[in-house]
Design a protein around this motif. Structure first.
Motif, mmCIF file in Angstrom:
data_model
loop_
_atom_site.group_PDB
_atom_site.id
_atom_site.type_symbol
_atom_site.label_atom_id
_atom_site.label_comp_id
_atom_site.label_asym_id
_atom_site.label_seq_id
_atom_site.Cartn_x
_atom_site.Cartn_y
_atom_site.Cartn_z
ATOM 1 N N ARG A 10 7.802 -5.765 13.309
ATOM 2 C CA ARG A 10 7.699 -5.879 11.949
ATOM 3 C C ARG A 10 6.135 -5.778 11.764
ATOM 4 N NH1 ARG A 10 9.748 -11.555 13.406
ATOM 5 N NH2 ARG A 10 11.796 -11.441 13.121
ATOM 6 N N ALA A 11 4.937 -5.964 12.566
ATOM 7 C CA ALA A 11 3.642 -5.807 12.139
ATOM 8 C C ALA A 11 3.547 -4.186 12.170
ATOM 9 C CB ALA A 11 2.814 -6.198 13.239
ATOM 10 N N LEU A 12 4.101 -3.363 12.948
ATOM 11 C CA LEU A 12 4.189 -1.940 12.930
ATOM 12 C C LEU A 12 4.501 -1.140 11.559
ATOM 13 C CD1 LEU A 12 4.788 -0.884 16.646
ATOM 14 C CD2 LEU A 12 2.672 -0.497 15.319
ATOM 15 N N HIS A 13 5.626 -1.768 11.105
ATOM 16 C CA HIS A 13 6.379 -1.463 9.977
ATOM 17 C C HIS A 13 5.646 -1.782 8.741
ATOM 18 C CE1 HIS A 13 9.590 -0.452 7.002
ATOM 19 N NE2 HIS A 13 9.180 -1.972 6.433
ATOM 20 N N ALA A 14 4.959 -3.027 8.751
ATOM 21 C CA ALA A 14 4.330 -3.562 7.635
ATOM 22 C C ALA A 14 3.062 -2.762 7.329
ATOM 23 C CB ALA A 14 3.935 -4.757 7.605
ATOM 24 N N TYR A 15 2.382 -2.517 8.628
ATOM 25 C CA TYR A 15 0.975 -1.693 8.372
ATOM 26 C C TYR A 15 1.346 -0.404 8.202
ATOM 27 C CZ TYR A 15 -2.364 -5.166 9.901
ATOM 28 O OH TYR A 15 -2.964 -6.494 10.113
ATOM 29 N N GLU A 16 2.318 0.227 8.676
ATOM 30 C CA GLU A 16 2.555 1.715 8.204
ATOM 31 C C GLU A 16 3.016 1.831 6.809
ATOM 32 O OE1 GLU A 16 6.784 4.125 8.711
ATOM 33 O OE2 GLU A 16 5.847 3.570 10.666
ATOM 34 N N ARG A 17 3.851 0.933 6.032
ATOM 35 C CA ARG A 17 4.040 0.823 4.748
ATOM 36 C C ARG A 17 2.869 0.514 3.971
ATOM 37 N NH1 ARG A 17 9.426 1.976 3.987
ATOM 38 N NH2 ARG A 17 10.166 2.945 5.915
ATOM 39 N N VAL A 18 2.192 -0.210 4.117
ATOM 40 C CA VAL A 18 0.925 -0.665 3.473
ATOM 41 C C VAL A 18 -0.139 0.476 3.344
ATOM 42 C CG1 VAL A 18 -0.908 -2.235 3.240
ATOM 43 C CG2 VAL A 18 1.164 -3.202 3.524
ATOM 44 N N MET A 19 -0.134 1.084 4.262
ATOM 45 C CA MET A 19 -0.990 2.140 4.349
ATOM 46 C C MET A 19 -0.547 3.460 3.495
ATOM 47 S SD MET A 19 -3.677 1.506 6.371
ATOM 48 C CE MET A 19 -4.467 3.078 6.720
ATOM 49 N N ARG A 20 0.633 3.455 3.110
ATOM 50 C CA ARG A 20 1.056 4.523 2.373
ATOM 51 C C ARG A 20 1.002 4.208 0.776
ATOM 52 N NH1 ARG A 20 7.185 5.435 4.799
ATOM 53 N NH2 ARG A 20 6.493 6.384 6.732
ATOM 54 N N TYR A 29 0.920 -4.093 -6.151
ATOM 55 C CA TYR A 29 1.689 -4.157 -4.946
ATOM 56 C C TYR A 29 1.064 -5.346 -4.169
ATOM 57 C CZ TYR A 29 3.738 -2.605 -0.285
ATOM 58 O OH TYR A 29 4.691 -2.632 0.857
ATOM 59 N N ALA A 30 -0.174 -5.595 -4.165
ATOM 60 C CA ALA A 30 -0.658 -6.942 -3.260
ATOM 61 C C ALA A 30 -0.338 -8.129 -3.911
ATOM 62 C CB ALA A 30 -2.291 -6.639 -3.360
ATOM 63 N N THR A 31 -0.209 -8.209 -5.350
ATOM 64 C CA THR A 31 0.055 -9.178 -6.202
ATOM 65 C C THR A 31 1.757 -9.597 -5.790
ATOM 66 O OG1 THR A 31 -1.143 -8.662 -7.904
ATOM 67 C CG2 THR A 31 0.497 -10.198 -8.217
ATOM 68 N N HIS A 32 2.515 -8.534 -5.754
ATOM 69 C CA HIS A 32 3.916 -8.891 -5.438
ATOM 70 C C HIS A 32 3.879 -9.420 -4.026
ATOM 71 C CE1 HIS A 32 5.482 -7.983 -9.276
ATOM 72 N NE2 HIS A 32 4.753 -6.686 -9.150
ATOM 73 N N VAL A 33 3.364 -8.770 -3.115
ATOM 74 C CA VAL A 33 3.436 -9.052 -1.658
ATOM 75 C C VAL A 33 3.155 -10.480 -1.619
ATOM 76 C CG1 VAL A 33 2.549 -8.940 0.825
ATOM 77 C CG2 VAL A 33 3.138 -6.783 -0.764
ATOM 78 N N HIS A 34 1.878 -10.920 -2.165
ATOM 79 C CA HIS A 34 1.452 -12.305 -1.878
ATOM 80 C C HIS A 34 2.183 -13.334 -2.733
ATOM 81 C CE1 HIS A 34 -2.322 -11.699 0.307
ATOM 82 N NE2 HIS A 34 -2.293 -10.726 -0.353
ATOM 83 N N ALA A 35 2.995 -12.955 -3.773
ATOM 84 C CA ALA A 35 3.729 -13.974 -4.458
ATOM 85 C C ALA A 35 5.203 -14.164 -3.969
ATOM 86 C CB ALA A 35 3.693 -13.705 -5.761
ATOM 87 N N LEU A 36 5.717 -13.060 -3.400
ATOM 88 C CA LEU A 36 7.166 -13.215 -2.853
ATOM 89 C C LEU A 36 7.149 -14.147 -2.053
ATOM 90 C CD1 LEU A 36 9.853 -11.690 -3.403
ATOM 91 C CD2 LEU A 36 9.278 -10.087 -1.679
ATOM 92 N N GLY A 37 6.494 -14.546 -1.227
ATOM 93 C CA GLY A 37 7.041 -15.576 -0.005
ATOM 94 C C GLY A 37 7.278 -16.959 -0.672
ATOM 95 N N SER A 38 6.435 -17.268 -1.629
ATOM 96 C CA SER A 38 6.241 -18.564 -1.996
ATOM 97 C C SER A 38 7.507 -18.385 -3.211
ATOM 98 C CB SER A 38 5.254 -19.127 -3.043
ATOM 99 O OG SER A 38 4.857 -17.866 -4.000
ATOM 100 N N ALA A 119 -1.242 -7.394 6.498
ATOM 101 C CA ALA A 119 -1.562 -5.742 6.359
ATOM 102 C C ALA A 119 -2.642 -5.546 4.983
ATOM 103 C CB ALA A 119 -0.345 -4.849 6.468
ATOM 104 N N VAL A 120 -1.833 -6.001 4.071
ATOM 105 C CA VAL A 120 -2.848 -6.038 2.744
ATOM 106 C C VAL A 120 -4.152 -6.591 2.736
ATOM 107 C CG1 VAL A 120 -2.819 -6.934 0.351
ATOM 108 C CG2 VAL A 120 -0.667 -5.748 1.223
ATOM 109 N N GLN A 121 -4.450 -7.595 3.296
ATOM 110 C CA GLN A 121 -5.425 -8.105 3.561
ATOM 111 C C GLN A 121 -6.451 -7.432 4.384
ATOM 112 O OE1 GLN A 121 -4.246 -11.954 5.101
ATOM 113 N NE2 GLN A 121 -4.263 -12.933 3.158
ATOM 114 N N ALA A 122 -5.800 -6.605 5.631
ATOM 115 C CA ALA A 122 -6.774 -5.856 6.279
ATOM 116 C C ALA A 122 -7.044 -4.626 5.870
ATOM 117 C CB ALA A 122 -6.164 -5.848 7.764
ATOM 118 N N THR A 123 -6.276 -3.970 5.211
ATOM 119 C CA THR A 123 -6.502 -2.476 4.897
ATOM 120 C C THR A 123 -6.910 -2.352 3.337
ATOM 121 O OG1 THR A 123 -3.936 -2.400 4.328
ATOM 122 C CG2 THR A 123 -4.966 -1.828 6.491
#
Length: 137
Positions: A10-20, A29-38, A119-123
């Motif tokens: 999961r981590a590899l997939h997420a970082y690969e996709r976020v870097m793109r 993108y970050a807004t939607h990533v952060h809002a989707l879980g809740s 991944a969003v927070q880190a990159t």
């Protein structure tokens, strides 16, 4: 042959996709990533994806499509093998799942989203993430 845990995959997939994600799409993108879980926890997976589906429809006239990109990324995470499910078809594919598969997909998506958030927070730069900290759009 290297064996990876599900979390590593999961981590590899997420970082690969976020870097793109292109710089112009990162804030949305970050807004939607952060809002989707809740949204999934509050409304359920199908309803949360239906919201993204509606957002995707409203983006058809825009050049940048962070919602479409996120749906593609999540579709590849939830349904990795053939046949491939396009991101725009993810909400409908989830609605068609049997109850046990729906519950499994919900748990899988929530666990995957943890890595997307990291991944969003880190990159992404603080400026790209500040859109999220200010409460979205």
């Amino acid at each position: 042959m290297t064996h990876r845990t599900r979390q590593q995959t999961r981590a590899l997939h997420a970082y690969e996709r976020v870097m793109r994600v292109p710089p112009g799409e990162r804030a949305d993108y970050a807004t939607h990533v952060h809002a989707l879980g809740s949204a999934v926890l509050r409304n359920g997976l199908a309803a949360a994806l239906a919201f993204l589906e509606r957002e995707l429809e409203s983006e058809k006239t825009k050049r940048d499509k962070p919602v479409g990109r996120l749906l593609e990324d999540l579709s590849d995470a939830l349904f990795p093998g053939p046949p491939r499910i396009a991101g725009a078809q993810l909400p409908d594919a989830v609605r068609r799942l049997e109850m046990s598969d729906y519950m499994l997909a919900t748990r899988e998506l929530l666990q995957t989203l943890v890595w997307f958030r990291r991944a969003v927070q880190a990159t992404f730069t603080q400026e790209e993430r500040s859109h999220v900290a200010e409460g979205g759009r």
